[in-house]
Design a protein around this motif. Structure first.
Motif, mmCIF file in Angstrom:
data_model
loop_
_atom_site.group_PDB
_atom_site.id
_atom_site.type_symbol
_atom_site.label_atom_id
_atom_site.label_comp_id
_atom_site.label_asym_id
_atom_site.label_seq_id
_atom_site.Cartn_x
_atom_site.Cartn_y
_atom_site.Cartn_z
ATOM 1 N N SER A 155 61.839 34.616 28.808
ATOM 2 C CA SER A 155 62.360 34.834 30.302
ATOM 3 C C SER A 155 63.860 35.426 30.224
ATOM 4 O O SER A 155 64.867 34.809 30.515
ATOM 5 C CB SER A 155 62.302 33.719 30.973
ATOM 6 O OG SER A 155 62.787 33.647 32.293
ATOM 7 N N PRO A 156 63.963 36.879 29.700
ATOM 8 C CA PRO A 156 65.140 37.378 29.581
ATOM 9 C C PRO A 156 65.806 37.647 31.154
ATOM 10 O O PRO A 156 67.239 37.463 31.061
ATOM 11 C CB PRO A 156 64.731 38.679 29.106
ATOM 12 C CG PRO A 156 63.314 38.933 29.246
ATOM 13 C CD PRO A 156 62.735 37.647 29.248
ATOM 14 N N ARG A 157 65.048 37.815 32.034
ATOM 15 C CA ARG A 157 65.541 37.826 33.437
ATOM 16 C C ARG A 157 65.413 36.748 34.232
ATOM 17 O O ARG A 157 65.514 36.668 35.571
ATOM 18 C CB ARG A 157 65.026 39.108 34.163
ATOM 19 C CG ARG A 157 65.459 40.569 33.445
ATOM 20 C CD ARG A 157 64.964 41.611 34.140
ATOM 21 N NE ARG A 157 63.240 41.466 34.120
ATOM 22 C CZ ARG A 157 62.785 41.988 32.960
ATOM 23 N NH1 ARG A 157 63.178 42.749 32.027
ATOM 24 N NH2 ARG A 157 61.368 42.199 33.387
ATOM 25 N N ASN A 158 65.296 35.287 33.636
ATOM 26 C CA ASN A 158 65.064 34.370 34.222
ATOM 27 C C ASN A 158 64.065 34.224 35.086
ATOM 28 O O ASN A 158 63.937 33.650 36.285
ATOM 29 C CB ASN A 158 66.325 33.852 35.019
ATOM 30 C CG ASN A 158 66.410 32.412 35.431
ATOM 31 O OD1 ASN A 158 66.275 31.448 34.381
ATOM 32 N ND2 ASN A 158 66.962 31.974 36.513
ATOM 33 N N THR A 185 68.976 25.978 30.717
ATOM 34 C CA THR A 185 69.049 26.239 29.344
ATOM 35 C C THR A 185 69.627 24.994 28.617
ATOM 36 O O THR A 185 70.461 24.542 29.153
ATOM 37 C CB THR A 185 69.901 27.235 28.931
ATOM 38 O OG1 THR A 185 71.054 27.506 29.433
ATOM 39 C CG2 THR A 185 69.031 28.755 29.484
ATOM 40 N N SER A 233 65.459 34.736 25.382
ATOM 41 C CA SER A 233 65.371 36.441 25.317
ATOM 42 C C SER A 233 63.893 36.748 25.070
ATOM 43 O O SER A 233 63.246 37.537 25.389
ATOM 44 C CB SER A 233 66.123 36.836 24.308
ATOM 45 O OG SER A 233 65.726 36.675 23.012
ATOM 46 N N ARG A 236 68.400 30.613 22.362
ATOM 47 C CA ARG A 236 67.936 31.589 21.460
ATOM 48 C C ARG A 236 66.619 31.816 21.886
ATOM 49 O O ARG A 236 66.149 33.076 21.546
ATOM 50 C CB ARG A 236 67.986 31.259 20.131
ATOM 51 C CG ARG A 236 69.283 30.929 19.575
ATOM 52 C CD ARG A 236 69.361 30.822 17.978
ATOM 53 N NE ARG A 236 68.511 29.847 17.112
ATOM 54 C CZ ARG A 236 69.210 28.734 17.057
ATOM 55 N NH1 ARG A 236 70.420 28.811 17.169
ATOM 56 N NH2 ARG A 236 68.250 27.782 16.445
#
Length: 385
Positions: free
Chosen positions: A163-166, A185, A160, A157
């Motif tokens: 690091s939404p794009r890792n 994760t 996002s 959770r």
């Protein structure tokens, strides 16, 4: 000088008179079983099943408790030490806890702070020892554990937000910033999903905050775990020591129900076997009334007939116990392999109890049939009455 024929004959007669008629007795037992193979096999099968179940239960009784406790340790801590009033624990607290447990559990430290993302959003960051957590919280669903400095384990959770794009990201705490790379994760369905986990050295170097929580997965019975709680309270007086009631009480309930189920199943099967043996022995008495009448007519006493019949029942129980013990060892090993993925060591010390118990069951089942032998009247039966 050789003995005379009369002396040799006298010696043979004396030796035969002194020796018990064991061979004749055994031949009578074997013949009685051979002539009524159907009934004998039915009773033997019942005793084999009862002995096998008793053997499996006795082998599993101790091992199942140990294996269930080991399984429960996979579900996390059952004791938590927290610094009083939210303060950090003393520097040597972790060493003191491990020394107190003396190898009877797994320990993992946690430090917690509220940091901010580069967008100013607050987020909980935890510092821990990943090697210890992997042993303590095996139920965590982790895609990849951090293996290098300044790598982070991110809750699903929280992903996002940081690091939404890792991609690598920054966190700030009290004016100090740390640059982190996502390693993997974690998903648990609980608070861990909203946290970011760092290695403890990175966490302490960045925040200057020592661990405030130590989670413990202690092994042992509920009584032993309660004793460990008391010992930890004395060893680390600066901490509040709290048992995790849900896990401890759940473990106690599961162990209690498992023991009760094993014993109830064994008792039910043994009772069923006893009824089967009783039915078989009753049939033996009615089928062999003529044999017993002839034995009485030839001078056999009621005591001799009862002893012979009891010996038949005891031999049946002993044979069933030996065969059932071998099968029970195999059943216990299979249950351990299927349910716990670990073998159950055969306990040969169980054999005397299984043997004695099987003989007792058959003798108790023979009480009523033996009482019917008194009613055998040679005169009536041999005349065809």
């Amino acid at each position: 000088m050789s003995a005379s024929p009369s002396e040799s004959a006298r010696e043979i007669a004396v030796s035969r008179g002194k020796s018990p008629h064991t061979s004749m007795f055994l031949r009578m037992l074997v013949r009685a079983a051979a002539l009524r193979r159907g009934r004998a096999l039915a009773a033997l099968f019942a005793m084999v099943v009862a002995a096998a179940v008793a053997t499996a239960v006795l082998n599993l009784y101790v091992d199942v408790q140990a294996k269930l406790r080991r399984e429960f340790r996979n579900y996390g801590a059952n004791i938590v030490l927290v610094g009083r009033d939210g303060a950090s624990l003393p520097m040597g607290a972790l060493v003191q806890v491990e020394s107190t447990l003396a190898g009877r559990g797994v320990v993992a430290p946690f430090g917690l702070v509220v940091a901010r993302t580069s967008a100013g959003q607050p987020i909980v960051v935890a510092g821990t020892d990943f090697d210890r957590v992997r042993q303590l919280d095996r139920w965590w669903s982790v895609s990849n554990w951090p293996a290098a400095p300044q790598q982070a384990l991110i809750g699903v959770r929280a992903l996002s937000a940081v690091s939404p794009r890792n991609q690598p990201f920054d966190l700030t705490f009290q004016g100090r910033t740390i640059h982190l790379a996502p390693a993997g994760t974690v998903e648990t369905g609980a608070a861990e999903d909203s946290r970011i986990y760092l290695s403890l050295p990175d966490f302490v170097a960045w925040t200057a905050v020592q661990p405030s929580t130590i989670e413990v997965a202690a092994t042992g019975s509920p009584e032993e775990i309660a004793a460990s709680v008391r010992q930890l309270e004395q060893a680390v007086p600066a901490a509040d020591v709290r048992p995790v009631r849900q896990i401890m009480e759940g473990e106690a309930r599961v162990l209690g129900k498992t023991r009760a189920t094993l014993l109830a199943a064994a008792a039910l099967i043994i009772l069923t076997a006893a009824l089967c043996v009783l039915s078989t022995l009753m049939g033996w008495v009615f089928d062999r009334r003529r044999d017993f009448a002839i034995m009485k007519a030839l001078g056999a006493s009621d005591r001799l007939l009862k002893g012979f019949f009891a010996a038949e029942a005891a031999a049946l129980g002993a044979a069933g116990a030996v065969i059932g013990f071998v099968l029970g060892i195999g059943i216990a090993a299979w249950i351990g392999r299927v349910n716990f993925h670990a073998p159950v060591a055969p306990r040969f010390s169980v054999l005397p109890f299984v043997l004695a118990g099987s003989i007792v069951v058959t003798l108790l089942s023979a009480i009523l049939p033996i009482s019917l032998l008194r009613r055998v009247q040679p005169v009536v039966i041999l005349r065809g009455g």
